[in-house]
Design a protein around this motif. Structure first.
Motif, PDB file in Angstrom:
ATOM      1  N   LEU A  18      36.302  35.375  45.707  1.00 27.19           N
ATOM      2  CA  LEU A  18      35.421  35.466  44.550  1.00 27.19           C
ATOM      3  C   LEU A  18      36.227  35.392  43.256  1.00 27.19           C
ATOM      4  O   LEU A  18      35.861  34.667  42.325  1.00 27.19           O
ATOM      5  CB  LEU A  18      34.607  36.756  44.611  1.00 27.19           C
ATOM      6  CG  LEU A  18      33.529  36.953  43.556  1.00 27.19           C
ATOM      7  CD1 LEU A  18      32.473  35.867  43.666  1.00 27.19           C
ATOM      8  CD2 LEU A  18      32.900  38.327  43.713  1.00 27.19           C
ATOM      9  N   GLU A  19      37.332  36.112  43.195  1.00 28.25           N
ATOM     10  CA  GLU A  19      38.205  36.063  42.022  1.00 28.25           C
ATOM     11  C   GLU A  19      38.752  34.655  41.794  1.00 28.25           C
ATOM     12  O   GLU A  19      38.775  34.166  40.663  1.00 28.25           O
ATOM     13  CB  GLU A  19      39.361  37.049  42.171  1.00 28.25           C
ATOM     14  CG  GLU A  19      38.941  38.495  42.049  1.00 28.25           C
ATOM     15  CD  GLU A  19      40.087  39.457  42.326  1.00 28.25           C
ATOM     16  OE1 GLU A  19      41.253  39.016  42.390  1.00 28.25           O
ATOM     17  OE2 GLU A  19      39.806  40.653  42.477  1.00 28.25           O
ATOM     18  N   GLU A  20      39.164  34.004  42.859  1.00 25.11           N
ATOM     19  CA  GLU A  20      39.672  32.641  42.747  1.00 25.11           C
ATOM     20  C   GLU A  20      38.581  31.688  42.273  1.00 25.11           C
ATOM     21  O   GLU A  20      38.824  30.799  41.452  1.00 25.11           O
ATOM     22  CB  GLU A  20      40.249  32.168  44.086  1.00 25.11           C
ATOM     23  CG  GLU A  20      40.745  30.747  44.087  1.00 25.11           C
ATOM     24  CD  GLU A  20      41.876  30.472  43.100  1.00 25.11           C
ATOM     25  OE1 GLU A  20      42.059  29.282  42.740  1.00 25.11           O
ATOM     26  OE2 GLU A  20      42.579  31.407  42.685  1.00 25.11           O
ATOM     27  N   SER A  21      37.370  31.877  42.764  1.00 25.09           N
ATOM     28  CA  SER A  21      36.253  31.039  42.315  1.00 25.09           C
ATOM     29  C   SER A  21      35.996  31.221  40.826  1.00 25.09           C
ATOM     30  O   SER A  21      35.728  30.254  40.114  1.00 25.09           O
ATOM     31  CB  SER A  21      34.987  31.368  43.102  1.00 25.09           C
ATOM     32  OG  SER A  21      35.157  31.026  44.452  1.00 25.09           O
ATOM     33  N   GLY A  22      36.078  32.442  40.344  1.00 27.74           N
ATOM     34  CA  GLY A  22      35.910  32.703  38.919  1.00 27.74           C
ATOM     35  C   GLY A  22      36.982  32.018  38.089  1.00 27.74           C
ATOM     36  O   GLY A  22      36.690  31.413  37.051  1.00 27.74           O
ATOM     37  N   ARG A  23      38.225  32.090  38.549  1.00 29.37           N
ATOM     38  CA  ARG A  23      39.324  31.410  37.832  1.00 29.37           C
ATOM     39  C   ARG A  23      39.128  29.896  37.819  1.00 29.37           C
ATOM     40  O   ARG A  23      39.328  29.242  36.796  1.00 29.37           O
ATOM     41  CB  ARG A  23      40.670  31.769  38.471  1.00 29.37           C
ATOM     42  CG  ARG A  23      41.174  33.153  38.113  1.00 29.37           C
ATOM     43  CD  ARG A  23      42.622  33.361  38.539  1.00 29.37           C
ATOM     44  NE  ARG A  23      42.785  33.341  39.988  1.00 29.37           N
ATOM     45  CZ  ARG A  23      42.663  34.405  40.774  1.00 29.37           C
ATOM     46  NH1 ARG A  23      42.354  35.572  40.258  1.00 29.37           N
ATOM     47  NH2 ARG A  23      42.833  34.313  42.066  1.00 29.37           N
ATOM     48  N   ARG A  24      38.722  29.361  38.946  1.00 28.82           N
ATOM     49  CA  ARG A  24      38.481  27.921  39.014  1.00 28.82           C
ATOM     50  C   ARG A  24      37.311  27.502  38.133  1.00 28.82           C
ATOM     51  O   ARG A  24      37.333  26.432  37.521  1.00 28.82           O
ATOM     52  CB  ARG A  24      38.263  27.495  40.466  1.00 28.82           C
ATOM     53  CG  ARG A  24      39.554  27.622  41.285  1.00 28.82           C
ATOM     54  CD  ARG A  24      39.372  27.277  42.733  1.00 28.82           C
ATOM     55  NE  ARG A  24      38.942  25.895  42.871  1.00 28.82           N
ATOM     56  CZ  ARG A  24      38.368  25.411  43.955  1.00 28.82           C
ATOM     57  NH1 ARG A  24      38.130  26.193  44.992  1.00 28.82           N
ATOM     58  NH2 ARG A  24      38.009  24.150  44.011  1.00 28.82           N
ATOM     59  N   ALA A  52      35.857  37.150  36.266  1.00 33.65           N
ATOM     60  CA  ALA A  52      35.238  38.083  37.215  1.00 33.65           C
ATOM     61  C   ALA A  52      33.741  38.194  36.947  1.00 33.65           C
ATOM     62  O   ALA A  52      32.930  38.158  37.883  1.00 33.65           O
ATOM     63  CB  ALA A  52      35.903  39.458  37.115  1.00 33.65           C
ATOM     64  N   TRP A  53      33.359  38.312  35.678  1.00 34.89           N
ATOM     65  CA  TRP A  53      31.945  38.419  35.328  1.00 34.89           C
ATOM     66  C   TRP A  53      31.200  37.135  35.677  1.00 34.89           C
ATOM     67  O   TRP A  53      30.083  37.170  36.188  1.00 34.89           O
ATOM     68  CB  TRP A  53      31.796  38.729  33.838  1.00 34.89           C
ATOM     69  CG  TRP A  53      30.370  38.850  33.405  1.00 34.89           C
ATOM     70  CD1 TRP A  53      29.560  39.936  33.537  1.00 34.89           C
ATOM     71  CD2 TRP A  53      29.579  37.834  32.770  1.00 34.89           C
ATOM     72  NE1 TRP A  53      28.317  39.661  33.018  1.00 34.89           N
ATOM     73  CE2 TRP A  53      28.302  38.377  32.537  1.00 34.89           C
ATOM     74  CE3 TRP A  53      29.844  36.525  32.362  1.00 34.89           C
ATOM     75  CZ2 TRP A  53      27.282  37.660  31.928  1.00 34.89           C
ATOM     76  CZ3 TRP A  53      28.822  35.814  31.753  1.00 34.89           C
ATOM     77  CH2 TRP A  53      27.560  36.371  31.539  1.00 34.89           C
ATOM     78  N   LEU A  54      31.820  36.014  35.408  1.00 34.59           N
ATOM     79  CA  LEU A  54      31.206  34.720  35.650  1.00 34.59           C
ATOM     80  C   LEU A  54      30.791  34.552  37.107  1.00 34.59           C
ATOM     81  O   LEU A  54      29.729  34.007  37.408  1.00 34.59           O
ATOM     82  CB  LEU A  54      32.195  33.614  35.247  1.00 34.59           C
ATOM     83  CG  LEU A  54      31.716  32.192  35.177  1.00 34.59           C
ATOM     84  CD1 LEU A  54      30.617  32.040  34.148  1.00 34.59           C
ATOM     85  CD2 LEU A  54      32.891  31.287  34.829  1.00 34.59           C
ATOM     86  N   ALA A  55      31.608  35.059  38.020  1.00 33.91           N
ATOM     87  CA  ALA A  55      31.348  34.876  39.447  1.00 33.91           C
ATOM     88  C   ALA A  55      30.567  36.022  40.085  1.00 33.91           C
ATOM     89  O   ALA A  55      30.081  35.887  41.202  1.00 33.91           O
ATOM     90  CB  ALA A  55      32.681  34.705  40.182  1.00 33.91           C
ATOM     91  N   SER A  56      30.403  37.130  39.376  1.00 27.21           N
ATOM     92  CA  SER A  56      29.724  38.303  39.942  1.00 27.21           C
ATOM     93  C   SER A  56      28.222  38.229  39.718  1.00 27.21           C
ATOM     94  O   SER A  56      27.757  37.839  38.651  1.00 27.21           O
ATOM     95  CB  SER A  56      30.257  39.580  39.296  1.00 27.21           C
ATOM     96  OG  SER A  56      31.623  39.724  39.565  1.00 27.21           O
ATOM     97  N   ARG A  57      27.490  38.642  40.722  1.00 25.15           N
ATOM     98  CA  ARG A  57      26.033  38.715  40.587  1.00 25.15           C
ATOM     99  C   ARG A  57      25.676  39.963  39.810  1.00 25.15           C
ATOM    100  O   ARG A  57      26.289  41.010  39.993  1.00 25.15           O
ATOM    101  CB  ARG A  57      25.378  38.728  41.951  1.00 25.15           C
ATOM    102  CG  ARG A  57      25.526  37.396  42.644  1.00 25.15           C
ATOM    103  CD  ARG A  57      24.818  37.378  43.951  1.00 25.15           C
ATOM    104  NE  ARG A  57      24.785  35.995  44.443  1.00 25.15           N
ATOM    105  CZ  ARG A  57      24.344  35.673  45.621  1.00 25.15           C
ATOM    106  NH1 ARG A  57      23.898  36.592  46.447  1.00 25.15           N
ATOM    107  NH2 ARG A  57      24.343  34.403  45.991  1.00 25.15           N
TER     108      ARG A  57
END
Length: 91
Positions: A18-24, A52-57
């Motif tokens: 999830l963190e990696e997805s946010g960075r990408r 982190a916020w971008l990828a978190s629900r």
């Protein structure tokens, strides 16, 4: 206890993904919408917090993530929430 350890390892891997997805996502947005990246980083005062916020629900998006909303063309809603977080603006 082995099952709990296995599940804990799996959850740890999911959080890392999830963190990696946010960075990408931040990197992709930097290419397509640098103004939005500026708003994101400004609201969270760090790229790590923004990604982190971008990828978190969140409940604010009905259980969806900002990234999901952006993919559905809901940029204005994401920016509205970011401005609320950053400046305390009310609707």
């Amino acid at each position: 206890m082995i099952q709990i350890e296995t599940l804990a390892t799996r959850v740890s891997g999911l959080y890392a993904a999830l963190e990696e997805s946010g960075r990408r996502a931040i990197e992709a947005l930097r290419q397509t919408d640098p103004a939005l990246v500026d708003v994101l980083v400004g609201a969270f005062e760090s790229e790590a917090g923004a990604s982190a916020w971008l990828a978190s629900r969140t409940t604010g998006f009905g259980g969806r993530s900002a990234l999901e909303l952006l993919a559905q063309g809901e940029r204005a809603q994401v920016v509205h929430v970011l401005n609320h977080l950053r400046y305390g603006l009310c609707a």
